[in-house]
Design a protein around this motif. Structure first.
Motif, PDB file in Angstrom:
ATOM      1  N   HIS A 154       0.786  -1.236   0.000  1.00 42.73           N
ATOM      2  CA  HIS A 154       0.000   0.000   0.000  1.00 42.73           C
ATOM      3  C   HIS A 154       0.818   1.286   0.000  1.00 42.73           C
ATOM      4  O   HIS A 154       0.255   2.361  -0.209  1.00 42.73           O
ATOM      5  CB  HIS A 154      -0.925   0.014   1.223  1.00 42.73           C
ATOM      6  CG  HIS A 154      -1.928  -1.096   1.227  1.00 42.73           C
ATOM      7  ND1 HIS A 154      -3.096  -1.054   0.483  1.00 42.73           N
ATOM      8  CD2 HIS A 154      -1.933  -2.298   1.855  1.00 42.73           C
ATOM      9  CE1 HIS A 154      -3.779  -2.158   0.663  1.00 42.73           C
ATOM     10  NE2 HIS A 154      -3.106  -2.938   1.486  1.00 42.73           N
ATOM     11  N   THR A 155       2.125   1.203   0.246  1.00 41.95           N
ATOM     12  CA  THR A 155       2.948   2.406   0.307  1.00 41.95           C
ATOM     13  C   THR A 155       4.162   2.267  -0.603  1.00 41.95           C
ATOM     14  O   THR A 155       4.441   1.196  -1.150  1.00 41.95           O
ATOM     15  CB  THR A 155       3.440   2.683   1.745  1.00 41.95           C
ATOM     16  OG1 THR A 155       4.524   1.780   2.068  1.00 41.95           O
ATOM     17  CG2 THR A 155       2.320   2.495   2.759  1.00 41.95           C
ATOM     18  N   THR A 156       4.894   3.352  -0.733  1.00 43.37           N
ATOM     19  CA  THR A 156       6.083   3.371  -1.586  1.00 43.37           C
ATOM     20  C   THR A 156       7.349   3.015  -0.808  1.00 43.37           C
ATOM     21  O   THR A 156       8.454   3.267  -1.270  1.00 43.37           O
ATOM     22  CB  THR A 156       6.251   4.767  -2.208  1.00 43.37           C
ATOM     23  OG1 THR A 156       6.410   5.733  -1.152  1.00 43.37           O
ATOM     24  CG2 THR A 156       5.043   5.147  -3.046  1.00 43.37           C
ATOM     25  N   VAL A 157       7.196   2.412   0.359  1.00 41.78           N
ATOM     26  CA  VAL A 157       8.334   2.198   1.248  1.00 41.78           C
ATOM     27  C   VAL A 157       9.340   1.183   0.699  1.00 41.78           C
ATOM     28  O   VAL A 157      10.483   1.131   1.177  1.00 41.78           O
ATOM     29  CB  VAL A 157       7.823   1.766   2.640  1.00 41.78           C
ATOM     30  CG1 VAL A 157       7.412   0.297   2.637  1.00 41.78           C
ATOM     31  CG2 VAL A 157       8.857   2.032   3.720  1.00 41.78           C
ATOM     32  N   ALA A 158       8.986   0.394  -0.292  1.00 43.96           N
ATOM     33  CA  ALA A 158       9.947  -0.551  -0.871  1.00 43.96           C
ATOM     34  C   ALA A 158      11.201   0.166  -1.341  1.00 43.96           C
ATOM     35  O   ALA A 158      12.306  -0.392  -1.291  1.00 43.96           O
ATOM     36  CB  ALA A 158       9.315  -1.316  -2.021  1.00 43.96           C
ATOM     37  N   ALA A 159      11.043   1.406  -1.780  1.00 45.28           N
ATOM     38  CA  ALA A 159      12.195   2.169  -2.252  1.00 45.28           C
ATOM     39  C   ALA A 159      13.177   2.470  -1.124  1.00 45.28           C
ATOM     40  O   ALA A 159      14.341   2.796  -1.387  1.00 45.28           O
ATOM     41  CB  ALA A 159      11.737   3.469  -2.911  1.00 45.28           C
ATOM     42  N   ALA A 160      12.726   2.353   0.129  1.00 44.56           N
ATOM     43  CA  ALA A 160      13.628   2.580   1.259  1.00 44.56           C
ATOM     44  C   ALA A 160      14.695   1.498   1.345  1.00 44.56           C
ATOM     45  O   ALA A 160      15.733   1.693   1.982  1.00 44.56           O
ATOM     46  CB  ALA A 160      12.838   2.637   2.564  1.00 44.56           C
TER      47      ALA A 160
END
Length: 248
Positions: A154-160
């Motif tokens: 649900h969020t773009t946190v994979a890019a972290a």
């Protein structure tokens, strides 16, 4: 109105931080080996008791800085759950607030304080019970991993988990490692590049993935994925629920 003047029960407050990263095609977690009782010699999450002049977020930031040298602004750090079961700590009643940190690569960690050793351990090994863990920390790691998996939906946190500039293949590999499933490269590429403000093309390319040059991207301004990306396990569960509801 009546007032209860009974003194509140005494309890200590601690923070525990689950620090995850994905080097070498494997999800790993930072653990420290306890030098002192209880659970002397066993692996535990970086953490400690809340100091008198400290807020919860400040305590989590301190633990992250002491164990990895990183600061919250350099990584994704968020509070995800509290743990307060009686008996979880043999020293007395301890309520622990758990934080999740996602880092793009495993920083060099050094043992300090009451830690005899520190290391990045495979999450699969920890969850399988192959690594002895102190307190209820295996459960906390398990909950943190599931929280991270849902965040990727649900969020773009994979890019972290990625460096500042990355390829679509690198991003896809993050999803595959964290979710534990193989994704179709073409389908994944179409989905993530159609999500507004998720990825921003840098105009540069690289051959570090091998083969033809691959375009480089950086993280955009979006924080939520619209539409979401779902794991196969979630799609299967949803389909089963729909069949039950329709009587099929």
């Amino acid at each position: 109105m009546s007032h209860d003047h009974t003194a509140p029960p005494t309890a200590s407050v601690a923070v525990d931080t689950v620090i995850l990263t994905v080097p070498a095609d494997e999800l790993v977690v930072l653990l420290v080996r306890r030098a002192n009782p209880p659970y002397q010699g066993e692996w535990a999450l970086p953490g400690g008791f809340l100091e008198a002049d400290e807020d919860l977020d400040d305590a989590a930031a301190r633990e992250l800085r002491e164990e990895t040298g990183l600061r919250p602004g350099e990584v994704h750090l968020e509070q995800f759950r509290g743990y307060g079961a009686p008996g979880r700590d043999p020293r007395g009643r301890v309520v622990s607030i758990a934080y999740l940190a996602l880092v793009p690569s495993p920083p060099t960690a050094t043992a300090g304080g009451d830690a005899a050793d520190v290391g990045w351990l495979p999450v699969a090994e920890v969850l399988a019970g192959g690594t002895g863990t102190a307190f209820d920390h295996r459960t906390i790691v398990e909950d943190a991993v599931e929280h991270a998996r849902r965040m990727l939906e649900h969020t773009t946190v994979a890019a972290a988990f990625c460096p500042p500039e990355f390829t679509i293949s690198q991003l896809r590999r993050v999803y595959e490692i964290v979710w534990g499933e193989t994704l179709d490269p073409g389908n994944f590429h179409r989905k993530v590049t159609r999500i507004p403000d998720f990825l921003v093309a840098t105009g540069e390319s690289t051959t570090r993935d091998g083969g033809r040059p691959a375009a480089l991207f950086r993280r955009g301004t979006a924080t939520r994925l619209q539409p979401p990306l779902y794991r196969a396990v979630d799609r299967s569960a949803s389909a089963r629920g729909q069949r039950r509801s329709t009587g099929r």
